[in-house]
Design a protein around this motif. Structure first.
Motif, short mmCIF file in Angstrom:
data_model
loop_
_atom_site.label_atom_id
_atom_site.label_comp_id
_atom_site.label_asym_id
_atom_site.label_seq_id
_atom_site.Cartn_x
_atom_site.Cartn_y
_atom_site.Cartn_z
N ALA A 132 0.82 -1.13 -0.19
CA ALA A 132 -0.05 0.03 -0.09
C ALA A 132 0.78 1.27 0.14
O ALA A 132 0.66 2.15 -0.78
N SER A 133 2.03 1.23 0.62
CA SER A 133 2.81 2.52 0.71
C SER A 133 3.61 2.65 -0.60
O SER A 133 3.79 3.71 -0.99
N HIS A 134 3.79 1.60 -1.15
CA HIS A 134 4.46 1.76 -2.51
C HIS A 134 3.43 2.13 -3.40
O HIS A 134 4.04 3.30 -4.32
N LEU A 135 2.34 1.76 -3.54
CA LEU A 135 1.37 2.29 -4.40
C LEU A 135 1.03 3.85 -3.93
O LEU A 135 1.02 4.63 -4.98
N ALA A 136 0.88 4.02 -2.85
CA ALA A 136 0.61 5.60 -2.56
C ALA A 136 1.77 6.46 -2.83
O ALA A 136 1.66 7.55 -3.26
N TRP A 137 3.07 5.89 -2.78
CA TRP A 137 4.19 6.65 -3.03
C TRP A 137 4.10 7.00 -4.43
O TRP A 137 4.37 8.04 -4.96
N VAL A 138 3.90 5.97 -5.40
CA VAL A 138 4.18 6.19 -6.90
C VAL A 138 2.82 6.99 -7.18
O VAL A 138 2.88 7.86 -8.13
N ALA A 139 1.65 7.00 -6.51
CA ALA A 139 0.55 7.93 -6.95
C ALA A 139 0.74 9.00 -6.63
O ALA A 139 0.39 10.01 -7.40
N THR A 140 1.70 9.49 -5.56
CA THR A 140 1.95 10.73 -5.02
C THR A 140 2.88 11.38 -5.97
O THR A 140 2.81 12.68 -6.41
N CYS A 141 4.03 10.62 -6.24
CA CYS A 141 5.18 11.31 -6.81
C CYS A 141 4.79 11.31 -8.43
O CYS A 141 5.34 12.06 -9.28
N GLY A 142 3.78 10.52 -9.01
CA GLY A 142 3.75 10.19 -10.51
C GLY A 142 4.61 9.37 -11.06
O GLY A 142 4.59 9.24 -12.26
N LEU A 144 8.54 6.73 -9.72
CA LEU A 144 9.06 5.98 -8.99
C LEU A 144 9.85 6.85 -7.86
O LEU A 144 10.05 6.62 -6.65
N TRP A 145 10.40 7.72 -8.34
CA TRP A 145 11.09 8.94 -7.30
C TRP A 145 10.81 10.18 -7.85
O TRP A 145 11.11 10.54 -8.92
N ALA A 146 10.70 11.31 -6.82
CA ALA A 146 10.52 12.41 -6.91
C ALA A 146 10.59 13.16 -5.49
O ALA A 146 10.14 12.53 -4.75
N VAL A 147 11.06 14.47 -5.43
CA VAL A 147 11.10 15.10 -4.26
C VAL A 147 10.23 16.43 -4.35
O VAL A 147 10.56 17.21 -5.29
N ASP A 148 9.40 16.61 -3.25
CA ASP A 148 8.56 17.74 -3.47
C ASP A 148 8.41 18.11 -1.93
O ASP A 148 7.30 17.86 -1.08
N ARG A 149 9.60 18.52 -1.28
CA ARG A 149 9.36 18.89 0.27
C ARG A 149 8.44 19.96 0.75
O ARG A 149 7.97 20.04 1.88
N ALA A 150 7.92 20.60 -0.19
CA ALA A 150 6.57 21.69 0.15
C ALA A 150 5.15 20.85 0.09
O ALA A 150 4.36 21.50 0.60
N ASP A 151 5.34 19.78 -0.50
CA ASP A 151 3.90 18.93 -0.39
C ASP A 151 3.60 18.09 0.77
O ASP A 151 4.40 17.01 0.91
N PRO A 152 2.47 18.46 1.53
CA PRO A 152 2.36 17.44 2.89
C PRO A 152 2.19 16.11 2.43
O PRO A 152 2.43 15.14 3.25
N ASP A 153 1.35 15.72 1.15
CA ASP A 153 1.10 14.72 0.73
C ASP A 153 2.42 13.77 0.36
O ASP A 153 2.61 12.53 0.74
N TRP A 154 3.45 14.63 -0.15
CA TRP A 154 4.76 13.75 -0.30
C TRP A 154 5.21 13.21 0.99
O TRP A 154 5.83 12.07 1.13
N GLY A 203 3.32 11.21 9.47
CA GLY A 203 2.54 11.07 8.37
C GLY A 203 0.98 11.59 8.37
O GLY A 203 0.48 12.09 7.36
N ALA A 204 0.22 11.22 9.36
CA ALA A 204 -1.09 11.85 9.62
C ALA A 204 -0.99 13.12 10.01
O ALA A 204 -1.91 14.04 9.51
N TRP A 205 -0.14 13.59 10.87
CA TRP A 205 0.07 14.96 11.19
C TRP A 205 0.31 15.68 10.32
O TRP A 205 -0.60 16.81 10.27
N VAL A 206 0.90 15.74 9.34
CA VAL A 206 1.08 16.70 8.22
C VAL A 206 -0.04 16.76 7.35
O VAL A 206 -0.14 17.74 6.70
N LEU A 207 -1.00 15.73 7.31
CA LEU A 207 -2.30 16.14 6.71
C LEU A 207 -3.26 16.65 7.26
O LEU A 207 -4.29 17.14 6.66
N LEU A 208 -3.03 17.27 8.59
CA LEU A 208 -4.03 18.15 9.11
C LEU A 208 -3.73 19.65 8.60
O LEU A 208 -2.60 20.06 8.16
N PRO A 209 -4.68 20.51 8.38
CA PRO A 209 -4.66 21.69 8.00
C PRO A 209 -3.45 22.61 8.78
O PRO A 209 -3.50 22.59 10.10
N ALA A 210 -2.60 23.54 7.94
CA ALA A 210 -1.67 23.99 8.64
C ALA A 210 -2.13 25.48 8.94
O ALA A 210 -3.26 25.84 8.89
#
Length: 216
Positions: A132-142, A144-154, A203-210
């Motif tokens: 599940a984590s791998h599928l979510a990672w690929v779905a989030t990054c689009g 196999l690997w990408a870096v987006d430190r500004a994105d809470p979903d990443w 991982g859940a904490w960062v999904l709360l609203p800033a």
């Protein structure tokens, strides 16, 4: 990305419920595997801590599946389709953790029964979390690997992936040996569970609203 988050009471918001359910479940798993708590508390209380924590995980997993469902075409090879499967597979993993934590409270199992009824659900549940984590990672990054430190979903996808690896390490170390009747490595069992729970908590904490000031 700012790590500060608003913890308001918003039960009507499905995303808020998913995050808070994972936070509570992760907190209970971290507490149950924290050595002073595990050593000082009655083993039944420790077992109940894990059982309740796993039920919160299952509630969070089900809520997350509902959240991503909607009009998603399950069989479509899209990032949304991968995300749906990630949530579905993770939900299966949480149910296996339910079985694992409930069976772990039984003290009369033989070594063979322990490995079949307690270790096996933990092991296969950890596999489900990794998938599940791998599928979510690929779905989030689009990819196999990408870096987006500004994105809470990443950050959430990354932390959950790392947490799943820790859970797998814990599961492997929890295999009961026929020769001694003891688990393979208790220190790895506890540390893997604790660190995995901390990762899922973050991982859940960062999904709360800033906070609005931080978001601005």
């Amino acid at each position: 990305m700012h790590w500060r988050r608003e913890v308001a009471w918003e039960p009507g918001d499905l995303g808020w419920r998913v995050a808070m359910l994972f936070i509570v479940g992760s907190s209970l798993f971290a507490l149950g595997s924290f050595p002073p708590y595990a050593q000082l508390m009655d083993p039944r209380a420790v077992g109940i801590t894990f059982v309740v924590g796993s039920l919160f995980f299952t509630s969070a997993g089900f809520s997350q599946l509902v959240q991503v469902s909607g009009s998603i075409r399950v069989w479509a090879p899209t990032d949304h389709g991968k995300l749906w499967w990630a949530c579905a597979v993770q939900l299966v993993g949480t149910v296996l953790f339910n079985i694992n934590t409930i069976d772990a409270m039984v003290t009369t199992f033989t070594v063979q029964q322990e490995n079949k009824l307690v270790w096996a659900p933990d092991f296969f549940g950890s596999i489900a979390f990794l998938v599940a984590s791998h599928l979510a990672w690929v779905a989030t990054c689009g990819k196999l690997w990408a870096v987006d430190r500004a994105d809470p979903d990443w950050w959430s996808a990354l932390l959950n992936y790392v947490g799943s690896i820790f859970f797998m390490a814990s599961a492997l170390a929890a295999f009961t040996l026929d020769t001694t009747g003891e688990v393979l490595n208790l220190a790895i069992v506890n540390s893997g569970t604790f660190l995995g729970a901390v990762c899922f908590w973050l991982g859940a904490w960062v999904l709360l609203p800033a906070p609005r000031t931080a978001a601005a």
